[in-house]
Enzyme design. Structure first.
Site, mmCIF file in Angstrom:
data_model
loop_
_atom_site.group_PDB
_atom_site.id
_atom_site.type_symbol
_atom_site.label_atom_id
_atom_site.label_comp_id
_atom_site.label_asym_id
_atom_site.label_seq_id
_atom_site.Cartn_x
_atom_site.Cartn_y
_atom_site.Cartn_z
ATOM 1 N N LYS A 189 0.839 -1.198 0.000
ATOM 2 C CA LYS A 189 0.000 0.000 0.000
ATOM 3 C C LYS A 189 0.878 1.254 0.000
ATOM 4 C CE LYS A 189 -4.283 -1.563 0.085
ATOM 5 N NZ LYS A 189 -5.252 -1.162 1.108
ATOM 6 N N THR A 190 0.258 2.385 -0.274
ATOM 7 C CA THR A 190 0.997 3.632 -0.505
ATOM 8 C C THR A 190 1.710 4.153 0.734
ATOM 9 O OG1 THR A 190 -0.456 4.266 -2.322
ATOM 10 C CG2 THR A 190 0.741 6.042 -1.221
ATOM 11 N N PHE A 191 0.974 4.397 1.804
ATOM 12 C CA PHE A 191 1.608 4.993 2.982
ATOM 13 C C PHE A 191 2.648 4.071 3.614
ATOM 14 C CE2 PHE A 191 -0.621 8.973 4.702
ATOM 15 C CZ PHE A 191 -0.852 9.453 3.433
ATOM 16 N N HIS A 200 5.811 4.125 1.285
ATOM 17 C CA HIS A 200 6.504 5.412 1.248
ATOM 18 C C HIS A 200 7.290 5.658 2.540
ATOM 19 C CE1 HIS A 200 4.277 6.556 -2.395
ATOM 20 N NE2 HIS A 200 5.231 7.454 -2.545
#
Length: 428
Positions: free
Chosen positions: A95-97, A100
């Site tokens: 997933k993105t968060f 990152h």
């Protein structure tokens, strides 16, 4: 303590006191002989422009195979002339968060605490973290289990600037970047690039040592119409133009930078015909959904733990569920307090929907699947004075980006799950 520092000189070794006193006396005579002679001018302080900035660019959802579509000439040229990886392996969940934050801390999500785009924490009762919750996104308690590059750099008096990055809007460990922007999804890729170039100015007068730039066009297009859609191809071209704008802007300003381009995950096609409904997996009233989609996190309702467990842990096609403590070790996931009690992972291409209404909204593409699935692979490209030319690296884990960034910034990295060794062949 200057005396202790000078003990490294063999002529000043404490086991040789006579030589030490002799040299000290000689130095005193030289100073006396100098009398009132003017001191030589002090060496000028290093100017901020002497620092080569590191620019970390994220193209959300960029699969490495997208570069072979002939739509990204600037990215492809950068990859050919600099360094690229055959693939970069994201951390789970894809997933993105979570990814990152992994890229800038070198820690797996289970270790840095951002375990999902949507999560709860028993230590922060009554609050729910989500991408759209501005109060949570800016609350350092969700981020303080780790320390990202910009925080460590600022502590070492190296100015940083973040043109969007998960976590950059919170005062992590009480520290914010020197310059930052509140996320605005409507701001175009070119406008984001221009903002960062504006911060650098004509000479990087503020001496930025680390900057971030984030593009989400490709990810949005992938979610909307899928990874093989015309909309995604259009987004690829737009982001490639923005990358070219960055490179041209640096060249026009005669600024040299080490540029590291990454993505957080890939994208897999999904379909309304490949949906598993959570409300058909477990009895109504036996659970509460924390998150759903490519995976689902569930908490048992009061007194319903045995009922929910019995329902979830049965064998099913296209999905597997575990107690959090029994999630397979290869995922490196399940120890953090924020991971829900029960965790179900769908097979790539399948979606876990909460009910019929949410099942009808499934379209396009999704990510969050097994991090070893081919469609989840991420991209790595790098170029600049620190990098060799024409290097192709074998696949490596995205936790290894953090020690690379710290090496480029010139600050000792904090303990992490990453290693610099896989990227050493790329460095001059």
């Amino acid at each position: 303590m200057p005396f202790l520092m000078h003990l490294s000189d063999p002529g000043l070794h404490p086991k040789r006191p006579f030589h030490w006193l002799h040299r000290l006396a000689g130095l005193t005579l030289l100073l006396l002989a100098a009398g009132c002679a003017p001191l030589p001018p002090a060496a000028p302080a290093p100017v901020a422009t002497a620092r080569t900035p590191v620019i970390l660019v994220s193209i959300d959802g960029l699969r490495p195979d997208y570069l072979s579509r002939g739509l990204t000439p600037r990215l492809s040229q950068l990859a050919a002339n600099g360094v690229r990886a055959e693939a970069m392996m994201p951390s789970f969940p894809t997933k993105t968060f979570p990814n990152h934050y992994t890229l800038v801390t070198g820690l797996r999500p289970d270790h840095h605490g951002v375990v999902d785009n949507t999560m709860e924490d028993p230590r922060i009762p009554g609050e729910r973290f989500s991408l759209g919750n501005a109060a949570a996104v800016t609350d350092r308690r969700w981020w303080d289990e780790a320390e990202p590059v910009w925080v460590t750099a600022e502590k070492h008096h190296i100015p940083t600037a973040t043109m969007f990055w998960p976590g950059s809007e919170a005062a992590i460990h009480g520290v914010r970047p020197t310059r930052s922007a509140t996320f605005d999804g409507k701001l175009s890729a070119n406008a984001r690039t221009d903002t960062l170039l504006g911060w650098l100015g004509d000479s990087n007068a503020q001496g930025f040592g680390f900057l971030t730039l984030y593009f989400d066009d490709v990810d949005h297009a992938g979610h909307e119409q899928g990874p093989d859609s015309p909309l995604l191809n259009e987004a690829l071209a737009q982001v490639d133009q923005a990358v070219g704008r960055l490179l041209d802007g640096l060249a026009a300003r005669k600024l040299t930078a080490n540029i590291v381009i990454v993505s957080d995950h890939g994208m897999a096609p999904v379909s309304p015909s490949r949906v598993i409904r959570i409300d058909q997996m477990a009895p109504a009233g036996s659970y509460r959904v924390v998150s759903s989609g490519t995976f689902a996190g569930l908490e048992p309702a009061a007194g319903q733990a045995a009922v929910l467990e019995n329902a979830l842990l049965q064998p099913r096609d296209h999905v597997q569920c575990w107690r959090k403590a029994e999630i397979p070790a290869r995922f490196a996931f399940g120890k953090n307090a924020r991971v829900p009690t029960y965790f179900c992972l769908a097979e790539p291409g399948w979606i876990l929907a909460t009910n019929e209404k949410s099942a009808q909204r499934v379209k396009g593409g999704a990510h969050g699947y097994d991090h070893q699935a081919p469609d989840m692979r991420a991209t790595f490209i790098a170029a600049g004075p620190a990098f060799k030319n024409g290097v192709v690296l074998p696949p490596f884990d995205n936790v290894d980006v953090y020690p690379l960034l710290m090496q480029l910034v010139g600050v000792t990295p904090l303990p992490s799950d990453g290693r610099l060794a896989p990227l050493m062949p790329a460095l001059r």
